[in-house]
Design a protein around this motif. Structure first.
Motif, mmCIF file in Angstrom:
data_model
loop_
_atom_site.group_PDB
_atom_site.id
_atom_site.type_symbol
_atom_site.label_atom_id
_atom_site.label_comp_id
_atom_site.label_asym_id
_atom_site.label_seq_id
_atom_site.Cartn_x
_atom_site.Cartn_y
_atom_site.Cartn_z
ATOM 1 N N HIS A 318 0.726 -1.267 -0.159
ATOM 2 C CA HIS A 318 -0.123 -0.067 0.165
ATOM 3 C C HIS A 318 0.864 1.282 0.085
ATOM 4 O O HIS A 318 2.014 1.105 0.168
ATOM 5 N N PHE A 319 0.114 2.371 -0.099
ATOM 6 C CA PHE A 319 0.857 3.609 -0.128
ATOM 7 C C PHE A 319 -0.109 4.451 0.364
ATOM 8 O O PHE A 319 -1.301 4.100 0.256
ATOM 9 N N ASP A 320 0.165 5.688 0.984
ATOM 10 C CA ASP A 320 -1.039 6.537 1.251
ATOM 11 C C ASP A 320 -0.943 8.076 0.511
ATOM 12 O O ASP A 320 0.170 8.268 -0.364
ATOM 13 N N LEU A 321 -1.749 8.983 0.582
ATOM 14 C CA LEU A 321 -1.807 10.038 -0.259
ATOM 15 C C LEU A 321 -0.737 11.058 -0.101
ATOM 16 O O LEU A 321 0.015 11.431 -1.078
ATOM 17 N N ASP A 322 -0.053 11.201 1.248
ATOM 18 C CA ASP A 322 1.081 11.879 1.467
ATOM 19 C C ASP A 322 2.347 11.431 0.704
ATOM 20 O O ASP A 322 3.058 12.073 0.109
ATOM 21 N N GLU A 354 -8.333 1.165 0.106
ATOM 22 C CA GLU A 354 -8.327 0.262 1.244
ATOM 23 C C GLU A 354 -8.498 0.888 2.461
ATOM 24 O O GLU A 354 -7.716 1.942 2.805
ATOM 25 N N GLU A 355 -8.928 0.251 3.491
ATOM 26 C CA GLU A 355 -8.866 0.780 4.958
ATOM 27 C C GLU A 355 -7.972 -0.183 5.729
ATOM 28 O O GLU A 355 -8.003 -1.607 5.744
ATOM 29 N N ALA A 356 -6.886 0.434 6.078
ATOM 30 C CA ALA A 356 -5.861 -0.219 6.729
ATOM 31 C C ALA A 356 -5.786 0.275 8.270
ATOM 32 O O ALA A 356 -6.333 1.141 8.669
ATOM 33 N N PRO A 357 -4.978 -0.599 8.919
ATOM 34 C CA PRO A 357 -4.917 -0.108 10.666
ATOM 35 C C PRO A 357 -4.442 1.216 10.478
ATOM 36 O O PRO A 357 -4.859 1.950 11.578
ATOM 37 N N SER A 358 -3.517 1.736 9.793
ATOM 38 C CA SER A 358 -3.145 3.165 9.867
ATOM 39 C C SER A 358 -3.966 4.092 9.426
ATOM 40 O O SER A 358 -3.707 5.364 9.413
ATOM 41 N N GLY A 359 -4.989 3.818 8.657
ATOM 42 C CA GLY A 359 -6.068 4.577 7.801
ATOM 43 C C GLY A 359 -6.290 4.308 6.478
ATOM 44 O O GLY A 359 -5.792 3.263 6.039
ATOM 45 N N VAL A 360 -6.617 5.268 5.596
ATOM 46 C CA VAL A 360 -6.938 5.095 4.161
ATOM 47 C C VAL A 360 -5.624 4.848 3.538
ATOM 48 O O VAL A 360 -4.868 5.723 3.377
ATOM 49 N N ARG A 361 -5.480 3.777 2.553
ATOM 50 C CA ARG A 361 -4.243 3.658 1.934
ATOM 51 C C ARG A 361 -4.841 3.128 0.575
ATOM 52 O O ARG A 361 -6.221 2.606 0.202
ATOM 53 N N VAL A 416 4.106 1.484 10.897
ATOM 54 C CA VAL A 416 5.272 0.588 10.548
ATOM 55 C C VAL A 416 4.835 -0.811 9.831
ATOM 56 O O VAL A 416 5.359 -0.989 8.863
ATOM 57 N N HIS A 417 3.984 -1.291 10.723
ATOM 58 C CA HIS A 417 3.560 -2.445 9.944
ATOM 59 C C HIS A 417 2.923 -2.448 8.484
ATOM 60 O O HIS A 417 3.056 -3.084 7.863
ATOM 61 N N ASP A 418 2.048 -1.254 8.526
ATOM 62 C CA ASP A 418 1.525 -0.991 6.875
ATOM 63 C C ASP A 418 2.481 -0.546 6.026
ATOM 64 O O ASP A 418 2.450 -0.930 4.700
ATOM 65 N N GLU A 419 3.752 -0.030 6.457
ATOM 66 C CA GLU A 419 4.707 0.465 5.353
ATOM 67 C C GLU A 419 5.637 -0.274 5.359
ATOM 68 O O GLU A 419 6.750 -0.244 4.434
ATOM 69 N N LEU A 420 5.749 -1.816 5.603
ATOM 70 C CA LEU A 420 6.833 -2.470 5.705
ATOM 71 C C LEU A 420 7.272 -2.989 4.162
ATOM 72 O O LEU A 420 8.413 -2.933 3.857
ATOM 73 N N PRO A 421 6.192 -3.170 3.513
ATOM 74 C CA PRO A 421 6.557 -3.688 1.949
ATOM 75 C C PRO A 421 7.268 -2.276 1.378
ATOM 76 O O PRO A 421 8.420 -2.732 0.519
#
Length: 753
Positions: A318-322, A354-361, A416-421
């Motif tokens: 995933h990635f986020d808007l920022d 997608e809705e991820a634990p850290s927010g919208v991604r 950090v969990h969501d950004e590991l990839p």
């Protein structure tokens, strides 16, 4: 009447216009003897595999809504799924279910003519086709399937809107790579088929998922006798995973088994667009190869959308808007326009939200990413975008380390969990391209809290070892990496590696005058002495580290953990009261700063102190407060320590069998950490004495049975057992034993990490 719009397998749209025996004027062809009109749905040439939940959802949606649009990336199976739902609905419509295939239609002026022709209506009066349609549909109850509308969105939307407005009995189900965007439309995004995780495929009882069974079915058609076996299930799982569970890609890959082995097919997926060609002769042009399927979507994008698609290919997972705004923006795509362009890519099913634990991604499938990466490579901009991606990750981990010591600690763990990839992709680029390794070292060292507190010791060790092997002139960064790898090695019970790294860090810090690195090297050297049963030496080193932290004004989770370890050194030497007092101070500081992780370890020591003093109920209350924190952070070390203590507390409460189960669960978890209880006599002492007492009460045979029961529990189940959560309710209290195990003797005191 129902209308179903889909992007699916195209056919000749104009075949009825030149028929030698046209049906009667203004009649709908195909009337059955009972007066019902069956429609024109084609017969499937291959079996429909899986998708039962999706088909059921579509049929249910059509019962409630007048317009349903199935959306999804190219090749995901929108047409097959929609047509399957339409077949199941045939009996509901006496006026038939009618398919209009639009993928081969390019002229929007012919859209209404195509619908008229698909319905078998003949009219040579020169009236507008919409007039003819409305005249024919009045009073009818039909399902109209419009298949493949993404390239004709505006005229399709206008036609559907007019038909729905003028024909009350009409319902429309649409499929495409983007929605029609009209009032009353209900979207049904179709995800890829469930693909197995390769790591789980080794277990014979783990379901492989629908993607694997689709692949096996299509493979058997070209390679008679092909089945999924215990020997090939891992390869099948990996192939399905790599292809994102996209049905088109799976069918094309199965076709390659005519000439390649399963293993060869998997090995060649790095060039999937060259490999996955050769769709059947009856397939639509955009389904002949995987590249043309992706190219069809690409052609529908504007230049800015294509540019963003290419640049998004540098993201993994995933990635986020920022992140997208920072990495992908530039003079040709300003940051404040990225959101609008990204929104269009989501609408076109190139990107999913997608809705991820850290927010919208946002997620881009690997196959879609690979297509974008090819375009990015063609522009010669790949390395620049990967550097921007690496820089974004560098800034992210810097923020995360700062915010780890704050009330946002849980948020940081989720992020950090969501950004590991993405972090892994940044590591790989840093290791490949950075001449002196400084970025790789910085990333690996700054993420110490992720490796230690979030259950990733092995991965942290991997990246730290690789980064340190590169070498760098940035001495401060290298020293951070040295004490970080020493910390990880201590927790893994790898005393030789820990000693080597920490000794090098200490010597270099003294030589260069790096007070911070010196404090950390002393701190973790003290922790190493602790697991080596050198409590006096541990106390000396830890006190020296705490003094240096005070001198330089260092206060964070790591420093507070140093105080907890100092408390353990005191407990090991018999000063349990002093250990408890020190951990009460740590707890207070943690609560002041909103810190949870170090606080949980302070609670471990306080729980041990309460248990040693005979306050079994108090000890349980404290441990039941700390264990959920370790569990939530995926901190295996903290989790297994809490389980060990709760096993002893449970034994003291009188439930010897349950205590043995928890000990068995802890034994299994230790294998995922490193050496059980670090191989330390101090740490092992309460465990050994409690196990001896429990074994004596249960008998050897029953004791072993309970241990095996515990070893079969996964982490979730073990934590639930320890917290007495059974069927959603706490277990009933049991009578206590004659007393808890005697307090540890001086020189053999034990407490958790």
């Amino acid at each position: 009447m129902y209308v179903l719009l889909t992007y699916a397998y195209p056919a000749c749209l104009m075949r009825g216009f030149q028929g030698s025996e046209p049906p009667a004027r203004e009649t709908v062809r195909g009337t059955r003897p009972d007066g019902c009109r069956p429609g024109n749905l084609p017969t499937e040439l291959t079996r429909f595999i899986g998708r039962s939940a999706e088909v059921s959802a579509l049929t249910a949606a059509l019962a409630d809504e007048r317009l349903v649009t199935v959306t999804g990336v190219g090749g995901v199976g929108k047409s097959r799924c929609a047509l399957q739902a339409a077949r199941l609905l045939q009996e509901r419509f006496c006026d038939g279910v009618w398919l209009v295939e639009l993928a081969g239609l390019r002229d929007p002026e012919l859209l209404e003519h195509a619908v008229v022709e698909a319905l078998g209506v003949t009219d040579q009066s020169g009236r507008p086709p919409l007039t003819v349609l409305l005249e024919q549909l009045v009073g009818r109850r039909m399902l109209l399937v419009l298949d493949g509308v993404e390239h004709l969105v505006e005229p399709s939307a206008a036609l559907a809107h007019e038909l729905l407005r003028r024909v009350p009995g009409l319902r429309v189900l649409a499929t495409g790579r983007r929605p029609l965007g009209i009032v009353g439309e209900r979207l049904y995004p179709l995800a890829p088929m469930t693909a197995p995780v390769p790591a789980c495929a080794e277990a014979a009882r783990v379901p492989l998922g629908e993607a694997a069974w689709l692949f096996a079915d299509r493979a058997a058609a070209v390679l008679p006798g092909f089945t999924i076996t215990q020997e090939n299930r891992r390869v099948v799982a990996e192939l399905c995973h790599r292809l994102d569970g996209i049905p088109l890609a799976l069918e094309l890959a199965a076709g390659r088994l005519r000439t390649l082995s399963l293993e060869q097919t998997l090995q060649r997926l790095d060039d999937r667009f060259r490999l996955l060609v050769g769709g059947g002769a009856g397939a639509p042009p955009q389904h002949q190869t995987l590249r043309t399927a992706m190219g069809w979507s690409h052609e529908l994008c504007t230049p800015q959308q294509r540019l963003l698609w290419a640049r998004l290919s540098v993201f993994a997972g995933h990635f986020d808007l920022d992140a997208a705004e920072y990495v992908c923006s530039g003079p040709d795509l300003p940051a404040d326009e990225v959101l609008d362009v990204l929104t269009e890519l989501v609408a076109q099913s190139v990107v999913s939200r997608e809705e991820a634990p850290s927010g919208v991604r946002y997620r881009i499938l690997d196959t879609v990413r690979a297509y974008g990466a090819d375009w990015l490579g063609a522009t010669g901009d790949t390395d620049r975008l990967r550097r921007r991606h690496r820089d974004w990750c560098t800034g992210l981990v810097t923020w995360c380390e700062l915010e780890w010591f704050s009330p946002r600690q849980s948020e940081v763990a989720r992020r950090v969990h969501d950004e590991l990839p993405n972090l892994r992709a940044a590591f790989e680029f840093a290791m490949e391209e950075d001449e002196d390794g400084r970025f790789g070292l910085y990333l690996a060292a700054t993420l110490w809290f992720c490796w230690v507190a979030c259950g990733r010791l092995a991965e942290g060790r991997h990246w730290l070892d690789r980064a340190l092997a590169l070498g760098t002139d940035h001495e401060e960064t290298r020293l951070r990496a040295l004490w970080a790898v020493g910390y990880v090695a201590v927790l893994q019970g790898d005393t030789v590696a820990a000693l080597t790294a920490l000794h090098e860090c200490r010597q270099a810090a003294e030589r260069t005058g790096d007070a911070r690195a010196l404090a950390y090297s002393l701190h973790h050297s003290g922790a190493l002495a602790l697991i080596n049963d050198e409590a006096g030496e541990a106390e000396s080193l830890l006190r020296a580290a705490m003094e240096r932290y005070e001198e330089i004004g260092e206060l964070n989770s790591n420093v507070l953990m140093g105080r907890v370890k100092l408390a353990m050194a005191l407990a090991f030497q018999g000063d349990i009261a002093g250990a408890a007092a020190l951990c009460e101070e740590v707890r207070d500081v943690c609560e002041e700063h909103g810190e949870q992780w170090a606080r949980s370890y302070a609670l471990h020591v306080l729980g041990f102190a309460a248990w040693s003093d005979g306050d079994t109920a108090g000890a349980r209350r404290i441990l039941e407060e700390s264990l959920p924190v370790n569990y939530a952070f995926r901190d295996l070390v903290g989790t297994v320590f809490a389980l060990e203590l709760l096993a002893g507390i449970t034994a003291s409460e009188g439930d010897a069998a349950e205590a043995a189960v928890l000990q068995g669960a802890a034994a299994r978890l230790w294998r995922s950490v490193g050496m059980p209880l670090f191989g330390s006599e101090y740490f092992n002492d309460p465990h050994a004495r409690s196990a001896e007492q429990v074994a004596e009460l249960l008998g050897k045979t029953r004791f072993r049975e309970c241990l095996r029961e515990g070893e079969r529990l996964d982490t979730d189940a073990a934590v639930a057992r320890a917290l007495r959560v059974r069927g959603g309710a706490a277990a009933a209290p049991r009578p206590a034993m004659a007393g808890p195990p005697p307090p540890p003797r001086a020189g053999r005191r034990a407490a958790p990490q």
